[in-house]
Design an enzyme around this catalytic site. Structure first.
Site, PDB file in Angstrom:
ATOM      1  CE  LYS A   1      -3.914  -2.243   2.289  1.00 42.78           C
ATOM      2  NZ  LYS A   1      -3.273  -3.557   2.589  1.00 42.78           N
ATOM      3  NE  ARG A   2       6.251   0.719   1.130  1.00 39.90           N
ATOM      4  CZ  ARG A   2       6.057   0.000   2.213  1.00 39.90           C
ATOM      5  NH1 ARG A   2       4.876   0.024   2.810  1.00 39.90           N
ATOM      6  NH2 ARG A   2       7.031  -0.727   2.732  1.00 39.90           N
TER       7      ARG A   2
END
Length: 296
Positions: A106-107
């Site tokens: 989830k960057r």
């Protein structure tokens, strides 16, 4: 923005590889989530050695059954450098076994920082390189450009958070009603896939899955209809976490996603992992879930 180049010459796209795996094995993704409670349940220590035993056991058990596996990066990161080294070995083992991986990281950031995240998860030769990575678009979809472009160049994929099922998600994702934040993300992903299909000379809607997917919670219920989201038009895979322990059934997925069900990669973690540590028990749990997904 400039038109993207097709994926590296001679390299099959992530969307194509995932679509084939879903057709051959079924639309199941199994999470590799070594949380402390599961490690304890399996009789393993909450340390790097326990983490590695857990991860490689899950991979051995479901690698030939699931279309993809999804290591939850935070559960490796909590062990520091030793945990990240285990993640590197898990990703390498999956690649050696030809099992597709989704790094659930989830960057999301801007500029050189986003480029660095892309370099870590999507660059050929990176120790953390996965087949795909989850991304957060809440600094603006276009902030993800370094990852979108690098994924296209290396034949990898991304899954962009669009509509999550946690209660807090609606306070951001539903804002705007008919022109909601979620709808804009869905439309941007659809446009991204159209551009890459065009660059690859595959304009036919039957050409398969694009490599820009979305994360849409399996338990979002009627939100897709209420927000007017056309997921079928995205032409990319839909990662749907929440199957099993979080309450969603395969029948729920069919009802929720409707015409886009063929793009859905149902994701189960706790429900299957709780059957361990015996490999046969993990396989039996994965097969039961697959049968339900196929029958829905």
């Amino acid at each position: 923005m400039p038109e993207p180049e097709a994926a590296t010459a001679g390299r099959e796209s992530f969307g194509s590889r995932l679509g084939r795996a879903m057709a051959d094995r079924g639309p199941l993704c199994v999470g590799i989530d070594p949380n402390p409670a599961l490690l304890q349940r399996w009789g393993l220590n909450d340390d790097a050695a326990g983490l590695e035993r857990f991860s490689l056991t899950v991979l051995e058990a479901v690698g030939s059954l699931a279309a993809a596996v999804k290591p939850q990066v935070a559960l490796f990161e909590r062990h520091g450098s030793a945990g990240m080294a285990v993640l590197e070995r898990t990703l390498a083992a999956a690649a050696e076994a030809s099992v597709l991986t989704i790094a659930d990281a989830k960057r999301g950031d801007i500029g050189s920082t986003m480029a660095a995240y892309a370099d870590a998860w999507l660059r050929d030769g990176s120790a953390l390189a996965a087949d795909s990575v989850t991304l957060s678009p809440y600094l603006g979809f276009e902030s993800l450009r370094p990852a979108l472009d690098l994924a296209a160049q290396t034949g990898r994929g991304v899954f962009v958070l669009a509509l999550t099922s946690n209660p807090e998600g609606a306070s951001v994702q539903h804002v705007g009603g008919a022109d909601s934040v979620a709808r804009r993300i869905v439309q941007a992903a659809a446009e991204e896939n159209r551009r890459y299909f065009a660059a690859a000379g595959a304009g036919d809607p039957g050409a398969g899955l694009g490599s820009v997917g979305l994360v849409v919670g399996a338990t979002v219920g009627s939100a897709l209809t209420e927000l007017g989201l056309d997921l079928a038009a995205v032409r990319g895979p839909i990662l749907a976490p929440g199957l099993g322990a979080q309450g969603a059934t395969a029948a729920d997925l069919r009802r929720t996603f409707g015409d886009a069900y063929g793009q859905v990669l149902g994701t189960s973690s706790r429900d299957i992992l709780a059957a361990g540590p015996r490999i046969q028990d993990l396989q039996d749990a994965a097969r039961r879930t697959l049968e339900e997904l196929r029958a829905a």
